[in-house]
Design an enzyme around this catalytic site. Structure first.
Site, short mmCIF file in Angstrom:
data_model
loop_
_atom_site.label_atom_id
_atom_site.label_comp_id
_atom_site.label_asym_id
_atom_site.label_seq_id
_atom_site.Cartn_x
_atom_site.Cartn_y
_atom_site.Cartn_z
N HIS A 99 42.69 36.21 39.92
CA HIS A 99 42.24 34.81 39.95
C HIS A 99 41.69 34.42 38.59
CE1 HIS A 99 40.70 31.22 42.36
NE2 HIS A 99 40.32 31.00 41.12
N GLU A 104 34.84 27.51 48.29
CA GLU A 104 34.16 27.59 46.99
C GLU A 104 33.10 26.49 46.94
OE1 GLU A 104 36.62 26.41 43.69
OE2 GLU A 104 35.25 27.22 42.17
N ASP A 164 37.88 33.79 36.97
CA ASP A 164 38.17 32.37 37.15
C ASP A 164 38.45 31.68 35.79
OD1 ASP A 164 38.66 30.17 38.72
OD2 ASP A 164 36.56 29.72 39.16
N ASP A 165 37.40 31.46 35.01
CA ASP A 165 37.52 30.76 33.73
C ASP A 165 36.71 31.46 32.64
OD1 ASP A 165 38.98 28.36 34.77
OD2 ASP A 165 37.13 28.10 35.90
ZN LIG Z 1 39.85 29.07 40.27
#
Ligand SMILES: [Zn+2]
Length: 340
Positions: free
Chosen positions: A19, A201, A280-281
């Site tokens: 992810h 989320e 994620d980021d």
């Molecule tokens: Zn994401």
């Protein structure tokens, strides 16, 4: 184990990350290059620090949009993939399943076909240079409704490329509830693609139920609100539904957790759920995959044996074939033997 020793040991254990958004792996150096190319002037260190000094979701979104805005041509993605390659090498990741979200770039006038040509070229380059596999899922986006998502899927399926594996459902969970997207998941799965959803989320456990029961999502992105629903946790443990958890990202958005120590990742793991660690980021949250493993060790009380299980989970939860999974798992076991 001391931090330095921890990082050097875990770097050598093969891992999968499942992810991560490719636009968020770009480095600050590449941002500076893109800025200079677009504007003809240097992006000063202080302006760059300022752009990344946010502490809330709005600041994050502003920075994200500003970075996307710096892209002027499809070949700018070469920088992203070079940064992705270095990120994967730095963190000992041998297999990566990432998301791309083409909408903003298409709006700028980029051709989707040209973009995917670039992606395929760069995926092959990474494989040839490092042996690392990178697979991509297209974000159909939940923000603009079902019809838009279906159009995105149509565009993806009409322009397949080597390394494209399926769809993801991302964007504002509050604006696009999982339950609205059943038809696009049905089409993607029927066509033999993989289909995963961000759920739980930003919204409660019903969003996860809907992603599973209505969309038949094969994996859940984040899923942290499952902690509020005992039945859901039991269901996910029993069915071994993979959860792509990204603790630092969740602490940043502050929706359900305020600190790493209270993050439900520990509770999910103890419940026997198939949980994985992800970033994620990385650029925007200032975190890399090894940091997430260190956080689990130092702040969530994970033992080395438990972290090994999380690493094995990352392959089990991936879309690799059974043979590829077994090969990766035996590589983990082999590397683990060097542990003192
Ligand atoms: Zn994401």
């Amino acid at each position: 184990m001391e931090k330095k020793e921890f990082y050097s040991f875990y770097r050598n254990i093969p891992k999968a990350e499942i992810h991560i958004h490719i636009e968020a792996v770009i480095s600050k150096e590449s941002i500076k290059k893109l800025y200079l190319k677009k504007n003809g002037t240097e992006f000063s260190d202080s302006s760059l620090e300022e752009l990344f000094s946010y502490s809330d979701l709005n600041g994050f979104i502003t920075a994200f949009l500003q970075v996307q805005d710096l892209f002027t041509e499809v070949s700018d993605f070469d920088l992203v993939f070079e940064d992705l390659k270095n990120y994967l090498l730095r963190n000992g990741i041998i297999h990566c399943e990432a998301f791309f979200a083409p909408s903003a770039f298409i709006k700028k006038g980029f051709s989707y076909k040209e973009m995917t040509k670039n992606f395929a070229k760069n995926i092959k380059k990474i494989k040839d240079e490092t042996g690392i596999t990178v697979w991509l899922s297209g974000d159909v986006s939940r923000t603009f409704g079902l019809e838009n998502a279906e159009n995105n899927f149509k565009m993806f399926s009409e322009n397949p490329f080597e390394g494209f594996i399926g769809i993801g459902l991302g964007g504002a969970e509050s604006k696009g509830p999982s339950r609205d997207f059943g038809p696009v998941f049905e089409k993607a799965l029927a066509a033999g693609y993989h289909a995963v959803a961000h759920a739980g989320e930003d919204q409660g456990p019903q969003s996860i139920w809907d992603a599973l029961k209505i969309c038949h999502a094969q994996r859940i992105g984040h899923g942290i609100s499952a902690i509020q629903d005992e039945k859901l946790m039991d269901f996910c443990a029993e069915k071994q539904i993979p959860f792509e958890v990204a603790p630092t990202s969740n602490v940043f958005t502050k929706k359900f957790v305020k600190s790493l120590s209270e993050h439900p990742f520990r509770a999910f793991f103890d419940r026997g759920m198939l949980v994985t660690l992800n970033t994620d980021d990385p650029l925007f949250f200032g975190v890399e995959l090894l940091d997430e493993y260190w956080n689990a060790y130092s702040q969530m009380n994970f033992s080395h044996e438990e972290l090994k299980q999380v690493i094995l989970n990352s392959f089990k939860a991936s879309f690799l074939s059974q043979i590829e999974k077994e090969k990766a798992i035996s590589e983990v076991e082999k590397a683990w033997k060097n542990k003192k």
